[in-house]
Design a protein around this motif. Structure first.
Motif, mmCIF file in Angstrom:
data_model
loop_
_atom_site.group_PDB
_atom_site.id
_atom_site.type_symbol
_atom_site.label_atom_id
_atom_site.label_comp_id
_atom_site.label_asym_id
_atom_site.label_seq_id
_atom_site.Cartn_x
_atom_site.Cartn_y
_atom_site.Cartn_z
ATOM 1 N N LYS A 232 0.818 -1.207 0.000
ATOM 2 C CA LYS A 232 0.000 0.000 0.000
ATOM 3 C C LYS A 232 0.858 1.266 0.000
ATOM 4 C CE LYS A 232 -3.863 -2.140 2.502
ATOM 5 N NZ LYS A 232 -4.655 -2.148 3.753
ATOM 6 N N GLY A 233 0.300 2.313 -0.552
ATOM 7 C CA GLY A 233 0.941 3.618 -0.537
ATOM 8 C C GLY A 233 -0.031 4.678 -0.058
ATOM 9 N N GLY A 234 0.471 5.866 0.140
ATOM 10 C CA GLY A 234 -0.373 6.964 0.581
ATOM 11 C C GLY A 234 -1.135 7.599 -0.566
ATOM 12 N N THR A 235 -2.166 8.358 -0.229
ATOM 13 C CA THR A 235 -2.945 9.104 -1.215
ATOM 14 C C THR A 235 -3.072 10.547 -0.754
ATOM 15 O OG1 THR A 235 -4.996 8.430 -0.115
ATOM 16 C CG2 THR A 235 -4.256 7.089 -1.972
ATOM 17 N N SER A 236 -3.321 11.432 -1.692
ATOM 18 C CA SER A 236 -3.471 12.848 -1.355
ATOM 19 C C SER A 236 -4.687 13.046 -0.452
ATOM 20 C CB SER A 236 -3.626 13.676 -2.629
ATOM 21 O OG SER A 236 -2.469 13.570 -3.433
ATOM 22 N N GLY A 237 -4.515 13.865 0.536
ATOM 23 C CA GLY A 237 -5.609 14.146 1.455
ATOM 24 C C GLY A 237 -5.124 14.265 2.882
ATOM 25 N N LYS A 238 -6.055 14.436 3.772
ATOM 26 C CA LYS A 238 -5.719 14.562 5.178
ATOM 27 C C LYS A 238 -5.137 13.255 5.713
ATOM 28 C CE LYS A 238 -9.316 17.990 6.169
ATOM 29 N NZ LYS A 238 -10.512 18.307 7.006
ATOM 30 N N PRO A 239 -4.312 13.342 6.753
ATOM 31 C CA PRO A 239 -3.759 12.122 7.339
ATOM 32 C C PRO A 239 -4.869 11.165 7.775
ATOM 33 C CG PRO A 239 -2.624 14.044 8.195
ATOM 34 C CD PRO A 239 -3.789 14.564 7.411
ATOM 35 N N LYS A 240 -4.687 9.912 7.465
ATOM 36 C CA LYS A 240 -5.647 8.873 7.827
ATOM 37 C C LYS A 240 -4.962 7.878 8.755
ATOM 38 C CE LYS A 240 -8.539 5.208 5.830
ATOM 39 N NZ LYS A 240 -8.924 4.509 4.579
ATOM 40 N N ILE A 241 -5.474 7.765 9.955
ATOM 41 C CA ILE A 241 -4.917 6.852 10.949
ATOM 42 C C ILE A 241 -5.862 5.658 11.092
ATOM 43 C CG2 ILE A 241 -4.147 6.572 13.325
ATOM 44 C CD1 ILE A 241 -3.558 9.536 13.406
ATOM 45 N N THR A 242 -5.302 4.478 10.971
ATOM 46 C CA THR A 242 -6.105 3.250 11.027
ATOM 47 C C THR A 242 -5.512 2.293 12.046
ATOM 48 O OG1 THR A 242 -6.639 3.470 8.674
ATOM 49 C CG2 THR A 242 -7.035 1.332 9.683
ATOM 50 N N TYR A 243 -6.378 1.720 12.851
ATOM 51 C CA TYR A 243 -5.964 0.659 13.765
ATOM 52 C C TYR A 243 -6.804 -0.581 13.488
ATOM 53 C CZ TYR A 243 -5.590 -2.202 17.971
ATOM 54 O OH TYR A 243 -5.412 -3.260 18.844
ATOM 55 N N GLU A 244 -6.132 -1.684 13.232
ATOM 56 C CA GLU A 244 -6.807 -2.948 12.967
ATOM 57 C C GLU A 244 -6.366 -3.969 14.012
ATOM 58 O OE1 GLU A 244 -6.054 -4.237 8.999
ATOM 59 O OE2 GLU A 244 -6.170 -2.211 8.187
ATOM 60 N N MET A 245 -7.315 -4.738 14.487
ATOM 61 C CA MET A 245 -7.007 -5.752 15.490
ATOM 62 C C MET A 245 -7.872 -6.972 15.263
ATOM 63 S SD MET A 245 -8.066 -7.339 18.532
ATOM 64 C CE MET A 245 -9.150 -6.293 19.479
ATOM 65 N N SER A 246 -7.262 -8.123 15.385
ATOM 66 C CA SER A 246 -8.017 -9.376 15.354
ATOM 67 C C SER A 246 -7.494 -10.275 16.464
ATOM 68 C CB SER A 246 -7.876 -10.079 14.000
ATOM 69 O OG SER A 246 -6.539 -10.484 13.769
ATOM 70 N N TYR A 247 -8.421 -10.974 17.090
ATOM 71 C CA TYR A 247 -8.064 -11.886 18.181
ATOM 72 C C TYR A 247 -8.914 -13.142 18.014
ATOM 73 C CZ TYR A 247 -6.647 -13.371 22.865
ATOM 74 O OH TYR A 247 -6.095 -14.058 23.923
ATOM 75 N N GLY A 248 -8.239 -14.265 17.934
ATOM 76 C CA GLY A 248 -8.966 -15.507 17.717
ATOM 77 C C GLY A 248 -8.430 -16.628 18.567
ATOM 78 N N PHE A 249 -9.074 -17.786 18.421
ATOM 79 C CA PHE A 249 -8.686 -18.964 19.178
ATOM 80 C C PHE A 249 -8.518 -20.135 18.223
ATOM 81 C CE2 PHE A 249 -11.274 -16.282 21.913
ATOM 82 C CZ PHE A 249 -10.449 -16.152 23.032
ATOM 83 N N GLN A 250 -7.595 -21.020 18.561
ATOM 84 C CA GLN A 250 -7.323 -22.201 17.745
ATOM 85 C C GLN A 250 -7.563 -23.455 18.578
ATOM 86 O OE1 GLN A 250 -3.245 -21.208 15.663
ATOM 87 N NE2 GLN A 250 -3.322 -20.360 17.728
ATOM 88 N N ASN A 251 -8.117 -24.454 17.899
ATOM 89 C CA ASN A 251 -8.349 -25.729 18.552
ATOM 90 C C ASN A 251 -8.108 -26.849 17.550
ATOM 91 O OD1 ASN A 251 -9.463 -25.372 21.398
ATOM 92 N ND2 ASN A 251 -10.776 -23.960 20.264
ATOM 93 N N PRO A 252 -7.663 -28.002 18.019
ATOM 94 C CA PRO A 252 -7.517 -29.136 17.099
ATOM 95 C C PRO A 252 -8.880 -29.544 16.550
ATOM 96 C CG PRO A 252 -7.273 -29.848 19.383
ATOM 97 C CD PRO A 252 -7.302 -28.352 19.406
ATOM 98 N N TRP A 253 -8.942 -29.735 15.265
ATOM 99 C CA TRP A 253 -10.236 -30.042 14.640
ATOM 100 C C TRP A 253 -10.598 -31.523 14.765
ATOM 101 C CZ3 TRP A 253 -11.059 -33.295 10.377
ATOM 102 C CH2 TRP A 253 -9.890 -33.791 9.757
ATOM 103 N N LYS A 254 -9.612 -32.334 15.121
ATOM 104 C CA LYS A 254 -9.894 -33.758 15.215
ATOM 105 C C LYS A 254 -8.869 -34.422 16.132
ATOM 106 C CE LYS A 254 -10.617 -37.864 12.309
ATOM 107 N NZ LYS A 254 -10.543 -38.405 10.940
ATOM 108 N N LYS A 255 -9.317 -35.430 16.865
ATOM 109 C CA LYS A 255 -8.432 -36.235 17.694
ATOM 110 C C LYS A 255 -8.413 -37.669 17.159
ATOM 111 C CE LYS A 255 -9.145 -36.306 22.004
ATOM 112 N NZ LYS A 255 -9.738 -36.272 23.354
ATOM 113 N N LYS A 256 -7.274 -38.313 17.319
ATOM 114 C CA LYS A 256 -7.160 -39.702 16.889
ATOM 115 C C LYS A 256 -7.859 -40.594 17.911
ATOM 116 C CE LYS A 256 -3.790 -43.135 15.387
ATOM 117 N NZ LYS A 256 -2.347 -43.422 15.183
ATOM 118 N N ALA A 257 -8.648 -41.532 17.431
ATOM 119 C CA ALA A 257 -9.357 -42.448 18.322
ATOM 120 C C ALA A 257 -8.370 -43.443 18.916
ATOM 121 C CB ALA A 257 -10.461 -43.175 17.565
ATOM 122 N N VAL A 258 -8.311 -43.516 20.242
ATOM 123 C CA VAL A 258 -7.402 -44.430 20.939
ATOM 124 C C VAL A 258 -8.185 -45.206 21.997
ATOM 125 C CG1 VAL A 258 -5.330 -43.046 20.545
ATOM 126 C CG2 VAL A 258 -6.755 -42.579 22.524
#
Length: 818
Positions: A232-258
């Motif tokens: 990305k690059g800048g564009t003509s105009g007033k300063p634009k300040i952006t904050y992006e945030m993502s927060y997630g969780f991970q889990n095993p999708w499958k377990k081996k049958a034992v």
């Protein structure tokens, strides 16, 4: 207790206000009308008609008609793919007809090609594009993940689930027995080592050059396809300040049958019974297991890190004016592994900074026709990655492999009394921070260990990577439409790892007998430094002959050099078992106990190139492109240092023919036939592979008994091969592109034939070369791959993954090796 009369009155009156307000705000009236194309007057099907700021909305029917109930004074928003949105404030009960204008941006959609850009409508090669809007919907942690399910003909696989592990990207299958990675170009700079260091939030677009015609301008490095990344690059105009945030969780999708403990005991008894051996578990043991009186450990539950967090943060500021634009961003990514992340043994962190700037030094277009404009710019990024991981993709000696193999009858931790007794006999037994002793695995289980102990043992390696990538460029307008561009790019990478192994005890098995010996404790470190510089100069000329003949001419030169140095060392018998003091100098230098060792090396390669391209189109109906590149590399023999890689492609926009356009329905918007042929090269072989090398260490003793003497000797390590040649990839591609419903629905079908030849593969001749590990000659192989690629994205649908965007049907292919 005395009740407050005011409060009681309030409770009685409040519901009256509530119901009256619902009645007021619930008053709506119907607005209806028709939505048409402003240019043709044809009704538009499926236009989104919504009340602004609410979820109240509808779609136009087959005749472009709609009806919606709105509140007094509400604003209606009309949106349709390929058209400019429109907002109208209206009153209920009126008829509102709307004419939408076709978006000029959609008409002139631009995609990035090698050393330039082109309108999508005149592209004659096989190129797929992913825009920043598609990336934002996916919120990926790595840029390679953007390509998953978004682009046909591209397979992205991750080596393991380890945080920070590398992904493999294959364009139209595996193209070589060697390195099949595509060429990555970031803002014009070719980079090595993949692109996992990039922050996806900084990406403006990703273009994938699949066929030889699109990739031929990169010649010797394009046999496996090219991925162009534009930030990305800048564009003509007033300063634009952006904050992006993502927060997630991970889990095993499958377990081996034992098995549970009861099942394990039962089957173990059957095994021993069938072998005419005594039973290992008594009926009481099995009854106790059934009653829950014996351990019943689910080892997978013990090692999986449930709800492992993954988070990404990005702050950017952009803006500018007519003379200068800027874009500055800072990003942080943190991922915890689903195995070991909670023990800090499987984690990845990435910190990144990017600065993109453009400056117009002068603009004298209104004063003269030559040397009238000069622009300069820079695109620079720095990233730092830190990771630690557990063993993967193996059964023996890994956490997951042990978790699916150990018997459930074994407990994770020993009792307090058992633990104290074990520590007296084995003081280096693995323990937790609070002193719990991990149960050692049985001696007959070979490399299989207590998986929790594997994660807690003092045997760790910490990896790090620092990477600087940048391009400084200048663009001078010599004459009208004649532009000279010069750039200097660099790719500096510093990576390595530091680790230690302190004494520990996990099993009596012989495979771990040395683990608790202080003399076998070890500290190691390795450092790598890679540096690439690239200088490129291009001359581009755009002009027209009359109103319908358009030409684009490109001529360029490129020079590139890569150097790498590495150094590694280790020391044995650590003096202090403290991770904070894990440096090689903290080991004894006694050579009888291993001492300290170090080794290192360096390598370098150089590439020089000249290239040219001609683009022609007649009224955006008939298109032709021809490209040629000549590369010289010091990796090849003296007889074949230079290679030539040509390509050409043609295209026909069928519906731009007036006699066809007049008879096609308004929902059928575009049809383009195209064909291409080209040759790409591959120089991904070892440096100096054509040269003769000698190996030392071939020592020989002369004499007998005590009078014998050792003489140092050498032997041929590799025979010279001045005829070592480039690997070549020849591709033929025939495709057709369709656009429907103002290109909201598109269909692309490609048939291709991809033939590789001259795979470089070393053949061993120990008898001839006098050393078993010597490679004496190169054998050449080839591969033929045929495939059909089809892609059917619809921009107003939802994919199975849940995000709104393009749903892709992957390609089908087959091939053979000879």
């Amino acid at each position: 207790m005395k009740r407050n009369p005011f409060v009681w009155k309030l409770f009685l009156i409040l519901p009256l206000f509530l119901f009256s307000s619902l009645a007021v705000f619930g008053q709506t009236s119907e607005v209806k009308g028709t939505v048409t194309d402003a240019a043709t007057g044809e009704p538009l099907i499926g236009v989104s008609v919504a009340e602004k700021g609410t979820t109240n909305g509808t779609l136009t029917d087959l005749d472009g008609r709609y009806a919606i109930n709105i509140k007094e004074g509400a604003t209606i928003v009309f949106t349709y793919v390929g058209y400019d949105p429109m907002e109208l404030k209206t009153s209920p009960g009126v008829t509102l007809d709307v004419a939408l204008k076709l978006s000029q941006q959609m008409l002139d959609e631009i995609i990035v090609v090698g050393y330039g850009v082109q309108k999508k409508s005149v592209v004659t090669a096989s190129i797929s594009s992913v825009k920043s809007s598609d990336i934002e919907k996916l919120t990926p942690s790595r840029i390679e993940n953007v390509l998953k399910g978004q682009v046909s003909g591209v397979q992205v696989t991750q080596g393991s689930g380890q945080p920070g592990s590398d992904s493999k990207v294959r364009i139209r299958g595996i193209g070589t027995t060697g390195n099949s990675d595509p060429l990555y170009i970031i803002d014009g700079m070719a980079v090595d080592g993949g692109i996992k260091n990039l922050n996806p939030s900084d990406i403006a677009s990703v273009e994938i050059l699949k066929d030889a015609a699109s990739a031929a301008v990169y010649g010797a490095r394009a046999a496996n396809g090219v991925i162009l990344v534009t930030t990305k690059g800048g564009t003509s105009g007033k300063p634009k300040i952006t904050y992006e945030m993502s927060y997630g969780f991970q889990n095993p999708w499958k377990k081996k049958a034992v098995l549970n403990s009861e099942q394990y005991m039962t089957l173990a008894n059957e095994l021993y019974l069938n072998n005419n051996q005594d039973l290992v578990f008594s009926p009481k043991d099995i009854a106790d297991a059934r009653a829950g009186l014996t351990p019943n450990t689910d080892w997978q539950e013990e090692v999986f890190n449930k709800n492992a967090p993954v988070q990404n943060h990005q702050v950017s500021i952009s803006g500018g004016n007519e003379k200068a634009t800027y874009y500055l961003s800072v990003g942080f990514f943190d991922q915890e592994g689903i195995i070991g992340g909670n023990y800090n043994v499987s984690n990845y962190k990435r910190f990144s900074v990017r600065s993109n700037n453009t400056y117009e030094i002068y603009n004298a277009e209104n004063e003269r026709d030559f040397l009238n404009k000069l622009k300069v710019g820079s695109n620079v990024t720095y990233s730092r990655g830190k990771s630690i991981g557990v063993g993967t993709n193996d059964v023996f000696g890994t956490v997951l492999g042990s978790a699916t193999t150990l018997p459930p009858t074994m407990s994770v931790y020993m009792s307090e009394e058992e633990g104290k007794a074990l520590l007296q006999e084995h003081p280096y037994a693995v323990t937790t921070k609070d002193g719990k002793v991990l149960t050692p695995s049985p001696s007959n289980f070979q490399e299989i260990r207590n998986p929790v102990a594997l994660m807690l043992r003092p045997n760790k390696t910490f990896n790090n990577e620092d990477k600087f990538i940048g391009t400084f460029w200048g663009e001078l307008t010599i004459l009208k439409d004649l532009v000279f561009k010069s750039s200097y790019g660099f790719d500096l990478a510093f990576w390595g790892g530091d680790g230690y192994k302190f004494p520990y005890y996990m099993s009596d098995n012989s495979t771990g007998a040395d683990d608790e010996k202080p003399t076998k404790s070890e500290i190691w470190s390795n450092m790598h430094r890679g540096a690439t510089w690239q200088i490129e100069n291009t001359l581009t000329y755009n002009f027209k002959l009359g109103e319908e003949h358009s030409f684009n001419l490109l001529a360029g030169q490129s020079a590139r050099r890569y150097t790498e140095r590495w150094l590694t060392g280790n020391g044995y018998e650590v003096m202090a078992y403290n991770p904070a003091m894990a440096v090689i100098d903290a080991t004894l230098a006694d050579p009888t106990k291993g001492g300290r060792r170090s080794t290192g090396n360096k390598t370098a390669s150089t590439l020089a190139s000249y290239f040219g391209r001609i683009d022609y189109n007649f009224a955006e109906r008939y298109m032709l492109q021809a490209t040629v590149r000549r590369d010289g590399s010091d990796k090849f023999g003296t007889n074949n240092k230079w290679g030539v890689f040509p390509s050409f492609s043609v295209g026909w926009n069928v519906l731009n023919e007036s006699f066809i356009r007049d008879i096609t329905p308004n929902w059928f918007n575009s049809m383009k036939l195209r064909g291409s042929w080209g040759v790409n090269g591959n120089q991904n072989i070892d440096a100096y592979a054509y040269m003769s090398l000698m190996d030392g260490g071939q020592n020989y003793y002369f004499g007998e008994n005590s009078s014998s003497l050792m003489y140092y000797g050498i032997s041929p390590g590799r025979l010279p091969n001045p005829d070592l040649k480039w690997e070549e990839s020849k591709q033929t591609d025939i495709g057709v592109d369709f656009g429907f419903l103002r290109n909201a629905l598109t269909l692309t079908v490609d048939y291709y034939k991809k033939a590789h030849r001259r795979y470089a593969s070393r053949k061993t001749h120990p008898g001839l070369c006098r050393a078993a590990r010597t490679f004496c000659q190169l054998r050449y192989y080839g591969q033929l791959r045929l495939g059909i690629r089809y892609q059917l994205p619809y921009r107003n649908t939802r994919c199975k993954s849940g995000h709104k965007g393009q749903c892709i049907v992957p390609e089908e292919y087959f091939g053979r090796l000879w």
